[in-house]
Each structure stands twice: as structure tokens, then as C-alpha cells.
Design an enzyme around this catalytic site. Structure first.
Site, short mmCIF file in Angstrom:
data_model
loop_
_atom_site.label_atom_id
_atom_site.label_comp_id
_atom_site.label_asym_id
_atom_site.label_seq_id
_atom_site.Cartn_x
_atom_site.Cartn_y
_atom_site.Cartn_z
N ASN A 185 37.83 2.12 -52.34
CA ASN A 185 37.06 2.45 -53.58
C ASN A 185 36.74 0.96 -54.33
O ASN A 185 35.57 0.84 -54.94
CB ASN A 185 37.58 3.19 -54.51
CG ASN A 185 39.14 2.91 -55.06
OD1 ASN A 185 39.73 2.07 -54.66
ND2 ASN A 185 39.56 3.49 -56.02
N GLU B 295 50.36 0.70 -57.44
CA GLU B 295 49.28 1.54 -58.25
C GLU B 295 48.78 2.64 -57.68
O GLU B 295 48.16 2.52 -56.57
CB GLU B 295 48.24 0.25 -58.41
CG GLU B 295 47.42 0.78 -59.86
CD GLU B 295 46.11 1.34 -59.51
OE1 GLU B 295 45.90 2.38 -59.55
OE2 GLU B 295 45.23 0.27 -58.98
N CYS C 181 40.56 5.48 -59.55
CA CYS C 181 42.01 6.13 -60.11
C CYS C 181 41.93 6.15 -61.30
O CYS C 181 42.69 7.16 -61.73
CB CYS C 181 42.86 5.11 -59.50
SG CYS C 181 43.27 4.78 -57.83
C1 SIN Z 1 41.54 1.79 -58.98
O1 SIN Z 1 40.52 2.83 -58.98
O2 SIN Z 1 42.49 2.00 -58.78
C2 SIN Z 1 41.19 0.61 -59.94
C3 SIN Z 1 40.16 0.73 -60.90
C4 SIN Z 1 39.92 -0.55 -61.89
O3 SIN Z 1 40.60 -1.39 -61.36
O4 SIN Z 1 39.11 -0.41 -62.75
#
Ligand code: SIN
Length: 423
Positions: free
Chosen positions: A98, A196, A230
């Protein structure tokens, strides 16, 4: 390569990382186009990702020279007590599709700055951006073997990356399911691990909120990368008194979106795969079966088989998949509430704890929600929380450790205590 890289000074590493950062910024357009081509992300978002991703390299280039150990106050006259920090070793980094650039640089920038070498496995769905970054790292003068990219099938590669005896640290961004697998594998040789993982972000609008700000905040958070983030708002909690007004304004915004090919000035691109769109369809049909109402969308978009219409779903309840699961798509499941205690209970009703958002003008509410909600990051009256300064990470099953920020170097350093008796 590790044996050589660990011996470089922090200043040398900082110098090379800054050169890498400059080369990336010089090639910003080409990298952004690559991100859009391999992920479908709208080009304007890919350009933001390049700047965001590069900011981690610049930040950690600076942080490299600020990392230091300690000399402690010794209780004995002829003793010096010290703590020194050294790079932890070879790092396995596994990143998702992503954010093909930013997730790679948030990990790699920190690891290289700390003096570690990295083997990066980008997602097999978006393997090219990482190769471009690696090529630029070599052009910047970072020695060969310091930043390595391995592409291919995730399972056999992941097994080696989490078991190999040279690897001392695993850093992963992706699903909670894979995170748990890696944690188990890492335990076999007690490797350090940072995770994460998934989220199920609540987005709470209280009765005293500025509704225009809240609608704009939702658009920023929910529709970033077509909702495949996420930290995207996943469950939208609206106070009963502002429900109708909020929905009216949100509908107007959504109807103005341009949906289509990421390279053609769109606001929302496709989902990443057939599997991703089927999951959205499954979650939406489960919600309808259990009594939810589709107010807008609720089906694939005519732009192509991987496009889903931005959708508003009301009457959402706790037993529905759209409430319980990370949807990863452009759908807005709405839940009503009447009191702050009720919404805190609902928002915490999940195994995840990554990001949460709330909109209020009252500082008492702000404090109550920030302290009672079980999440690692908050957007208060904003849907944008991503910056290199954010200690990025979550509570509960959303992960372990923090990335980026002042804390981001530490997971790649090992401490050694020295008790030195001066004879
Ligand atoms: C993610 O979707 O894990 C990261 C999003 C971000 O760093 O803003």
C-alpha cells in the site's frame, strides 16, 4: 557488508543518506509514476508518498549523528560505568504494497543510519519501487550489499528472512496474521522484532464538532489510497444529533470524486487485487444481511473490475464484518451513539489499537478520549497524522514498537553496559 558498514562513522553514514535523499527527490516524478503504475494509487498521492518516504531518509541521516551512549555516575570512586550503543546487526525488512516507498524507507533509513545492513522484501504485488530505491542508494555511494532487495514469493523468502542466523532484527509492516507468524519464527533464535500491523480505526464525531472539518478529515483519512491504509478510518461513529447533517455533506463530497486510472488525474484508484475487492463485497453483503442500509454505492464501479464505488453504509452493528474487520477499501460504515462513554466502549471493542480520530471543540472531551481510547496514535480535528515525527505504531494486536520519530533509531541499536575498574 555489515562488518564494513558498522565501522563507518555516523557522519559518513549521514552524508551518504543525505546524498540518497537528494537523488530520490531529483527522481521524484519517475518514482511516483512507478508507485502509481504498480499499486494503482492516484499520481498526486504517489507524489506525496515520495516526499513522505524521502523525509524518513533525511530525518534519520540527521538522527544518525545525534545517537549517543551514556556515562553514569559511579557509586565507586575508581570505577567508570558506561552504556554504549552499537548497530544490532543484519536487518530483515518486510513491507506491504500500500506504500511501496514510504514503508521501505521508514525502516531502511533508520536501520542504515544506525549502522545496520538491510535485506528488504517488498510486497510481490509492488516490487519495482524498492528496486529503484536500491539503485539510487548505490548511485549515492552506499556500498553494495548494505541495502539489498529480494523479490519473489513471500513464504519461502519470509522463512529465511525470519530464521537466518545472521539476521538479528526483523521489522515488518503488514497483516496481524503474518505478524504473529513472524513473531513465532523470530522466537526460535530470539531475534528482535518490530511489528506495524492491522488497524480498525474509529472516527468519532461528537455533537460539538465542526461538521465541515469532520467531513474533510474523514475524506483525508478514509479515502487515502482508496481506503487501503492501516490508519484509514474504518468505523465512523456519529453523534445522533449531527448524523443527518454530516451524511448530507459527506455525500456531496463523495459525488464530486473522480474515480479511475491513477495516472489520469483521479481522486480514487483501483483496489490492489481481485481478492481485495472480493473481501469488500463479502463484508458489505454480510452487513446488508444483518440489517445495514446502503445509502450510497455498495457495488463495483464502472471504471473497471478492481474499482469499488465509495460507499456509505448506515445502521451498522457490532456483529457485522464491516465493524469487526479492517475493510481496506472505500467504504464508510456508520454507527450512531448518544454518549461519550458509549462511544468509548464501542471504539475499544476490537483487538486492534493503531490509530483513532475524533472531532470536538471541548478540551475535556479531548482529554477523556485520548486517555480512555486504546490506540497508539490520535488525530484530533484532523484526518492526517502521518509525518516522520510521529512515533508510528499501535497497541494490542496492532503491533510492537514504534517507527520514525526520535525513537525510530533505537530498535536498530543494541546497548552494552561497561563497568570499568581503573587500576
Ligand atoms: C500504513 O498504512 O501502514 C502506513 C500509513 C502511513 O505511514 O501513513
Amino acid at each position: 557488508a555489515f562488518e564494513l558498514w558498522r565501522e563507518t562513522t555516523a557522519e559518513e553514514r549521514s552524508f551518504l543518506l543525505k546524498k540518497w535523499f537528494n537523488l530520490i527527490m531529483k527522481n521524484k516524478n519517475v518514482i511516483a509514476e512507478t508507485i502509481s503504475k504498480e499499486s494503482g494509487k492516484p499520481l498526486k498521492e504517489s507524489l506525496v508518498e515520495v516526499t513522505y518516504g524521502a523525509s524518513f531518509i533525511e530525518w534519520f541521516a540527521e538522527q544518525a549523528t545525534r545517537s549517543s551512549g551514556k556515562i553514569l555516575q559511579s557509586p565507586e570512586k575508581n570505577k567508570q560505568l558506561m552504556v554504549i550503543k552499537q548497530p544490532i546487526g543484519v536487518v530483515s525488512a518486510i513491507t506491504p504494497w500500500n506504500f511501496p516507498m514510504a514503508m521501505a524507507t521508514r525502516k531502511t533509513g533508520a536501520a542504515l543510519a544506525a549502522g545496520c545492513t538491510v535485506v528488504l522484501k517488498p510486497s510481490e504485488l509492488t516490487p519495482i519501487t524498492a528496486l529503484k530505491l536500491a539503485k539510487l542508494s548505490i548511485d549515492a555511494g552506499i556500498p553494495k550489499g548494505v541495502f539489498n532487495v529480494v523479490n519473489g514469493r513471500p513464504q519461502p523468502i519470509g522463512k529465511v528472512m525470519s530464521n537466518h542466523k545472521f539476521v538479528r532484527k526483523i521489522t515488518f509492516t503488514g497483516s496481524t496474521r503474518v505478524g504473529k507468524y513472524l513473531m513465532k519464527e523470530a522466537s526460535k533464535s530470539v531475534k528482535s522484532i518490530s511489528l506495524e500491523l492491522g488497524g480498525n480505526a474509529p472516527f468519532i464525531v461528537l455533537d460539538d464538532a465542526d461538521i465541515d472539518d469532520a467531513v474533510n478529515g474523514l475524506v483525508d483519512s478514509k479515502f487515502r489510497n482508496a481506503g487501503q491504509t492501516c490508519i484509514s478510518a474504518n468505523r465512523i461513529f456519529l453523534h445522533k444529533s449531527i448524523h443527518d447533517n454530516f451524511i448530507k455533506k459527506l455525500k456531496e463530497k463523495i459525488l464530486s470524486f473522480n474515480i479511475g486510472n491513477g495516472l489520469k488525474n483521479s481522486d480514487i484508484g483501483p483496489l490492489i487485487s481481485k481478492k481485495a475487492i472480493e473481501k469488500i463485497e463479502l463484508n458489505v453483503s454480510d452487513a446488508i444481511k444483518k440489517g445495514a442500509k446502503i445509502l450510497l454505492g455498495g457495488k463495483r464501479h464502472r471504471a473497471g473490475e478492481l474499482f469499488y464505488e465509495p460507499s456509505i453504509i448506515t445502521n451498522v452493528k457490532k456483529n457485522m464484518k464491516v465493524f469487526k474487520e479492517e475493510n481496506f477499501g472505500p467504504i464508510v460504515p456508520i454507527i450512531n451513539f448518544t454518549s461519550i462513554d458509549e462511544v468509548i466502549d464501542l471504539a475499544n471493542n476490537t483487538e486492534y489499537g493503531l490509530a483513532a480520530y475524533f472531532f470536538t471543540k471541548n478540551s475535556k472531551n479531548l482529554w477523556k478520549l485520548s486517555s480512555k481510547l486504546e490506540y497508539g496514535m490520535f488525530g484530533v480535528n484532523t484526518g492526517k497524522i502521518s509525518t516522520y515525527l510521529n512515533p508510528f505504531g499501535g497497541l494490542k494486536e496492532s503491533g510492537l514498537g514504534r517507527e520514525g520519530s526520535e525513537e525510530g533509531l533505537e530498535p536498530f541499536l543494541e546497548k552494552k553496559f561497561i563497568s570499568w575498574r581503573m587500576s
